[in-house]
Enzyme design. Structure first.
Site, PDB file in Angstrom:
ATOM      1  N   LYS A  30      -6.911   7.770 -19.753  1.00 30.88           N
ATOM      2  CA  LYS A  30      -7.447   8.154 -21.204  1.00 30.88           C
ATOM      3  C   LYS A  30      -6.220   8.073 -21.819  1.00 30.88           C
ATOM      4  O   LYS A  30      -5.953   7.704 -22.000  1.00 30.88           O
ATOM      5  CB  LYS A  30      -7.677   9.767 -21.375  1.00 30.88           C
ATOM      6  CG  LYS A  30      -8.895   9.606 -19.827  1.00 30.88           C
ATOM      7  CD  LYS A  30     -10.495   9.221 -19.833  1.00 30.88           C
ATOM      8  CE  LYS A  30     -11.610   9.320 -19.267  1.00 30.88           C
ATOM      9  NZ  LYS A  30     -11.727  10.594 -17.823  1.00 30.88           N
ATOM     10  N   TYR A  83     -15.857  17.816 -14.526  1.00 35.64           N
ATOM     11  CA  TYR A  83     -16.076  16.512 -14.103  1.00 35.64           C
ATOM     12  C   TYR A  83     -17.086  16.651 -13.340  1.00 35.64           C
ATOM     13  O   TYR A  83     -16.812  17.247 -12.302  1.00 35.64           O
ATOM     14  CB  TYR A  83     -14.295  15.459 -13.875  1.00 35.64           C
ATOM     15  CG  TYR A  83     -15.153  14.489 -14.313  1.00 35.64           C
ATOM     16  CD1 TYR A  83     -14.446  14.301 -15.992  1.00 35.64           C
ATOM     17  CD2 TYR A  83     -14.722  13.167 -13.269  1.00 35.64           C
ATOM     18  CE1 TYR A  83     -15.052  12.607 -15.711  1.00 35.64           C
ATOM     19  CE2 TYR A  83     -15.156  12.412 -13.856  1.00 35.64           C
ATOM     20  CZ  TYR A  83     -15.393  11.979 -14.845  1.00 35.64           C
ATOM     21  OH  TYR A  83     -15.596  10.332 -15.517  1.00 35.64           O
ATOM     22  N   ARG A  96       0.400  -0.987  -0.085  1.00 37.75           N
ATOM     23  CA  ARG A  96      -0.234  -0.146   0.161  1.00 37.75           C
ATOM     24  C   ARG A  96       0.901   1.554   0.524  1.00 37.75           C
ATOM     25  O   ARG A  96       0.224   2.535  -0.256  1.00 37.75           O
ATOM     26  CB  ARG A  96      -1.109  -0.170   1.268  1.00 37.75           C
ATOM     27  CG  ARG A  96      -1.476   0.812   1.146  1.00 37.75           C
ATOM     28  CD  ARG A  96      -3.160   0.729   1.737  1.00 37.75           C
ATOM     29  NE  ARG A  96      -3.029   0.207   3.138  1.00 37.75           N
ATOM     30  CZ  ARG A  96      -2.817  -0.156   4.682  1.00 37.75           C
ATOM     31  NH1 ARG A  96      -1.864   1.031   4.170  1.00 37.75           N
ATOM     32  NH2 ARG A  96      -2.345  -1.099   4.627  1.00 37.75           N
ATOM     33  N   ASP A 143      -6.901  20.247 -13.642  1.00 36.00           N
ATOM     34  CA  ASP A 143      -6.792  18.690 -14.393  1.00 36.00           C
ATOM     35  C   ASP A 143      -5.827  18.974 -15.643  1.00 36.00           C
ATOM     36  O   ASP A 143      -7.219  19.512 -16.717  1.00 36.00           O
ATOM     37  CB  ASP A 143      -8.202  18.167 -13.805  1.00 36.00           C
ATOM     38  CG  ASP A 143      -8.690  16.837 -14.550  1.00 36.00           C
ATOM     39  OD1 ASP A 143      -7.825  16.396 -15.037  1.00 36.00           O
ATOM     40  OD2 ASP A 143      -9.033  16.004 -13.767  1.00 36.00           O
TER      41      ASP A 143
HETATM   42  C1  LIG Z   1     -12.395  10.594 -16.693  1.00 39.28           C
HETATM   43  C2  LIG Z   1     -11.230  11.865 -16.342  1.00 39.28           C
HETATM   44  C3  LIG Z   1     -11.441  12.496 -14.849  1.00 39.28           C
HETATM   45  C4  LIG Z   1     -11.557  11.074 -13.572  1.00 39.28           C
HETATM   46  O1  LIG Z   1     -10.468   9.887 -13.839  1.00 39.28           O
HETATM   47  P1  LIG Z   1     -10.997   8.176 -14.083  1.00 39.28           P
HETATM   48  O2  LIG Z   1      -9.880   7.872 -13.755  1.00 39.28           O
HETATM   49  O3  LIG Z   1     -12.419   7.648 -14.440  1.00 39.28           O
HETATM   50  O4  LIG Z   1     -11.700   8.620 -12.575  1.00 39.28           O
HETATM   51  C5  LIG Z   1     -11.195  13.130 -14.090  1.00 39.28           C
HETATM   52  N1  LIG Z   1     -10.792  14.604 -14.756  1.00 39.28           N
HETATM   53  C6  LIG Z   1     -11.173  15.180 -16.604  1.00 39.28           C
HETATM   54  C7  LIG Z   1     -10.928  15.382 -16.594  1.00 39.28           C
HETATM   55  C8  LIG Z   1     -12.147  12.963 -16.501  1.00 39.28           C
HETATM   56  O5  LIG Z   1     -11.669  12.968 -18.413  1.00 39.28           O
END
Ligand SMILES: *Cc1c(COP(=O)(O)O)cnc(C)c1O
Length: 275
Positions: free
Chosen positions: A207, A110, A57, A182
């Site tokens: 992504k 998001y 962990r 982000d």
């Molecule tokens: C997909 C996404 C998230 C969340 O990520 P996960 O890996 O699906 O938990 C957060 N911010 C943005 C801009 C995203 O496109």
């Protein structure tokens, strides 16, 4: 750009030249825990004299390689991997905000990030203000003495709005508030917010970074001190990446540069056609 190109870094950064078993690729260390040679080694570790793994962990060698690679690509001192992008964001917000603290967010972003503020942060006595995306006067006006963090996506999901990072950094410095971006939709190939003076960068590695729709992961990148505090929170909450997923992410990232170049070209072709 550093002396090594983006793709060279994507392939080699964070990886030891000589790897376990003389392997060319970093292996998957499929282990939950680690041995100590003797009590002396354990004491040395506990007293902070040696850096090594102790328990799954708290870290794994495959995960560490991916973290170093991501830190290099984003120009940060340290990075921390998580089970998902959401886990990176929520664990960081919990690490940086306490009861009575305040968070400023841009309102386009998001959905689950917004939901997290409205439900869990609210329940913990952490206040937040959503401001119109792109309205920097409103953003500066929303800052209070208790404000600990400004959080925004750029580009935003789903409308691809871009924040002026220089202006954000000016506002943050003036009010002594940290700023998190982000940067999922840009990837380090198209945008490096830390170079502008932003404090923390998030990616949903699910992504572009993973790039093959076969894993979920998230990451936060920033200074050693900030990332260490977040790592401490992760050690409690437990939202780590397993070694197999870390390996897949490392493998995916090796082609990030050429995939992004092609996707940029394709995006431009579509934009030209629509124009
Ligand atoms: C997909 C996404 C998230 C969340 O990520 P996960 O890996 O699906 O938990 C957060 N911010 C943005 C801009 C995203 O496109």
């Amino acid at each position: 750009m550093e002396k090594e190109g983006f793709s060279t870094q994507a392939v080699h950064a964070g990886e030891a030249r000589e790897k376990a078993g003389n392997a060319v690729t970093t292996p998957i260390f499929q282990t939950s825990t680690y041995t100590f040679r003797d009590s002396h080694e354990l004491i040395e570790y506990m007293e902070g004299h040696v850096e090594r793994e102790e328990y799954g962990r708290y870290g794994n060698p495959t995960q560490r390689v991916v973290e170093r690679k991501l830190a290099t690509l984003d120009g940060g001192e340290a990075a921390l991997l998580f089970s998902t992008g959401m886990c990176a964001i929520t664990t960081t917000l919990l690490a940086m905000l306490g009861r009575g603290g305040h968070l400023v967010l841009t309102e386009e972003g998001y959905r689950r990030t917004r939901q997290f503020c409205r439900t869990l942060l609210q329940r913990l006595g952490i206040d937040y203000t959503f401001v119109e995306t792109g309205n920097y006067e409103a953003l500066a006006a929303a800052i209070r003495p208790a404000t600990r963090l400004i959080f925004s996506e750029s580009p935003t999901n789903p409308h691809l709005r871009i924040m002026d990072l220089d202006r954000l950094v000016d506002i943050g410095r003036k009010h002594n508030v940290k700023i998190a971006i982000d940067s999922t939709f840009a990837t380090p190939y198209n945008q490096r917010p830390l170079d502008f003076g932003i404090d923390l960068v998030f990616h949903s590695a699910t992504k572009y970074l993973g790039g093959h729709n076969d894993l979920m992961a998230g990451v936060v990148v920033g200074s050693r001190g900030l990332v260490a505090a977040i790592r401490d929170m992760q050690a409690m909450l437990g939202g780590i990446t397993d070694p197999h997923t870390a390996y897949l992410l490392m493998r995916g990232m090796k082609t990030l540069g050429i995939r992004m170049r092609k996707q940029n070209e394709n995006g431009m072709a579509v934009a030209r056609f629509l124009e």
